[in-house]
Write a protein that holds these residues in place. Structure first.
Motif, PDB file in Angstrom:
ATOM      1  N   HIS A  77      37.109  52.900  31.615  1.00  0.00           N
ATOM      2  CA  HIS A  77      37.913  52.972  32.838  1.00  0.00           C
ATOM      3  C   HIS A  77      37.332  53.956  33.843  1.00  0.00           C
ATOM      4  O   HIS A  77      37.893  54.127  34.933  1.00  0.00           O
ATOM      5  CB  HIS A  77      39.348  53.373  32.500  1.00  0.00           C
ATOM      6  CG  HIS A  77      39.999  52.475  31.491  1.00  0.00           C
ATOM      7  ND1 HIS A  77      40.150  51.124  31.688  1.00  0.00           N
ATOM      8  CD2 HIS A  77      40.504  52.740  30.257  1.00  0.00           C
ATOM      9  CE1 HIS A  77      40.749  50.597  30.631  1.00  0.00           C
ATOM     10  NE2 HIS A  77      40.948  51.548  29.748  1.00  0.00           N
ATOM     11  N   ASP A  78      36.222  54.603  33.498  1.00  0.00           N
ATOM     12  CA  ASP A  78      35.599  55.629  34.341  1.00  0.00           C
ATOM     13  C   ASP A  78      34.490  54.990  35.175  1.00  0.00           C
ATOM     14  O   ASP A  78      33.452  54.592  34.642  1.00  0.00           O
ATOM     15  CB  ASP A  78      35.040  56.745  33.452  1.00  0.00           C
ATOM     16  CG  ASP A  78      34.473  57.909  34.244  1.00  0.00           C
ATOM     17  OD1 ASP A  78      33.886  57.693  35.325  1.00  0.00           O
ATOM     18  OD2 ASP A  78      34.608  59.051  33.768  1.00  0.00           O
ATOM     19  N   ASP A 114      35.036  52.084  25.666  1.00  0.00           N
ATOM     20  CA  ASP A 114      36.261  52.564  25.035  1.00  0.00           C
ATOM     21  C   ASP A 114      37.389  52.395  26.044  1.00  0.00           C
ATOM     22  O   ASP A 114      37.409  53.045  27.102  1.00  0.00           O
ATOM     23  CB  ASP A 114      36.119  54.028  24.620  1.00  0.00           C
ATOM     24  CG  ASP A 114      35.320  54.177  23.332  1.00  0.00           C
ATOM     25  OD1 ASP A 114      35.438  53.296  22.462  1.00  0.00           O
ATOM     26  OD2 ASP A 114      34.566  55.152  23.209  1.00  0.00           O
ATOM     27  N   THR A 115      38.318  51.500  25.741  1.00  0.00           N
ATOM     28  CA  THR A 115      39.369  51.159  26.688  1.00  0.00           C
ATOM     29  C   THR A 115      40.748  51.251  26.050  1.00  0.00           C
ATOM     30  O   THR A 115      40.886  51.337  24.833  1.00  0.00           O
ATOM     31  CB  THR A 115      39.184  49.725  27.230  1.00  0.00           C
ATOM     32  OG1 THR A 115      39.307  48.804  26.148  1.00  0.00           O
ATOM     33  CG2 THR A 115      37.834  49.551  27.914  1.00  0.00           C
ATOM     34  N   ASN A 141      33.625  55.707  28.534  1.00  0.00           N
ATOM     35  CA  ASN A 141      35.016  55.434  28.879  1.00  0.00           C
ATOM     36  C   ASN A 141      35.006  54.212  29.805  1.00  0.00           C
ATOM     37  O   ASN A 141      34.506  54.280  30.923  1.00  0.00           O
ATOM     38  CB  ASN A 141      35.619  56.651  29.585  1.00  0.00           C
ATOM     39  CG  ASN A 141      37.053  56.431  30.051  1.00  0.00           C
ATOM     40  OD1 ASN A 141      37.531  55.295  30.151  1.00  0.00           O
ATOM     41  ND2 ASN A 141      37.749  57.507  30.352  1.00  0.00           N
ATOM     42  N   LYS A 198      45.972  48.589  29.926  1.00  0.00           N
ATOM     43  CA  LYS A 198      45.826  49.706  30.861  1.00  0.00           C
ATOM     44  C   LYS A 198      46.491  49.437  32.215  1.00  0.00           C
ATOM     45  O   LYS A 198      46.293  48.381  32.818  1.00  0.00           O
ATOM     46  CB  LYS A 198      44.332  49.988  31.079  1.00  0.00           C
ATOM     47  CG  LYS A 198      43.999  51.022  32.137  1.00  0.00           C
ATOM     48  CD  LYS A 198      44.314  52.422  31.673  1.00  0.00           C
ATOM     49  CE  LYS A 198      43.780  53.447  32.669  1.00  0.00           C
ATOM     50  NZ  LYS A 198      44.161  54.829  32.292  1.00  0.00           N
TER      51      LYS A 198
END
Length: 283
Positions: free
Chosen positions: A213-214, A238-239, A211, A243
């Motif tokens: 954004h993690d 994976d974005t 991920n 966002k």
């Protein structure tokens, strides 16, 4: 990474997103969607990972970042400004006549930019050259390059991947932003490159999918990159394109246009609220 450290990075990422909106609104053009979705990765690279010094941006022993998807320059500029390479206020000069912050990164005019990019596919080739040069020089330099998933439709990317594998560029970390959107629609309908993991493994890459954004996942993936001593690494991110700004998220319409005054106000309201929530969490 402690919770306090993660909160600090999340705040940096939020500031980077604000910088993207400021720049593209002022320019009345640009590429906010694919800039907003790499904020966490840029925050981690510039505030944790990379050996860089805003006071000595040309230090020959620094780590390098090549933004191969050069149209996401608003995010790179925002990260560099946040890190102290130049004033944040200058982000409002994006794409204006006479500004050093143009639509694609220019290594000759922007402090902290390691490679001029914009022609899709070419940045990763430059990153490969930098990584090989560092290997030959015996320097502990790591090279990071950020590509888009639409960008890997370019054949030059795969030539570069073959080169990286052939020369065992274990100091090269390819970060592939998989947001599934490009200027004309979804990557699946324009030119489906799936299955990316299997293809990159066939090119003898160390492949991780996370991920994007993690922050914990980014930290773990970077650690895995450092643990690989024989082959190049590709971290597939994976974005969510756009966002952080509700009306831009997962919308192909925001690949390449700037927000108007009303849209700017809404975007900044949302980002300021997100930042305030992080501040509250930090108390």
């Amino acid at each position: 990474m402690t919770n306090a450290e993660k909160l600090t990075l999340a705040k940096h990422a939020c500031h980077i997103r604000m910088g993207v909106i400021e720049g593209t609104h002022s320019a009345k053009c640009g590429h906010p969607g694919g800039s907003l979705d790499i904020a966490e990765v840029l925050a981690y690279l510039y505030f944790v990972e990379m050996k860089v010094d805003p006071k000595d941006p040309k230090n020959p022993d620094r780590d390098r970042l090549v933004l191969s998807k050069g149209h996401a320059a608003p995010a790179l500029y925002a990260a560099l400004a946040e890190r102290g390479f130049f004033p944040v206020e200058d982000l409002k000069t994006l794409r204006k006549i006479g500004s050093y912050l143009q639509g694609h990164p220019n290594m000759n005019s922007v402090p902290g930019v390691d490679m001029s990019t914009g022609s899709l596919g070419q940045g990763v080739s430059a990153a490969c050259g930098m990584a090989l040069g560092a290997k030959h020089a015996g320097k502990p330099i790591n090279v990071y390059t950020i590509l888009g998933d639409g960008e890997v439709e370019e054949g030059e990317c795969w030539e570069a991947f073959m080169f990286a594998s052939h020369y065992g560029l274990s100091n090269l970390c390819v970060m592939l932003d998989r947001n599934h959107l490009q200027i004309d629609g979804t990557t699946e309908t324009v030119m489906n490159s799936a299955p990316l993991e299997e293809k990159l493994k066939a090119f003898n890459f160390n492949v991780l999918t996370i991920n994007g954004h993690d922050l914990d996942a980014i930290e773990s993936a970077i650690a895995a990159f450092h643990g690989e001593n024989e082959k190049p690494t590709c971290i597939i991110l994976d974005t969510l394109k756009g966002k952080g700004v509700s009306f831009m998220e997962n919308s192909v319409d925001w690949h390449g246009k700037g927000p108007n005054d009303e849209e700017y106000a809404q975007a900044m309201q949302e980002l300021n609220a997100a930042y305030a929530a992080l501040e509250e969490e930090d108390k």
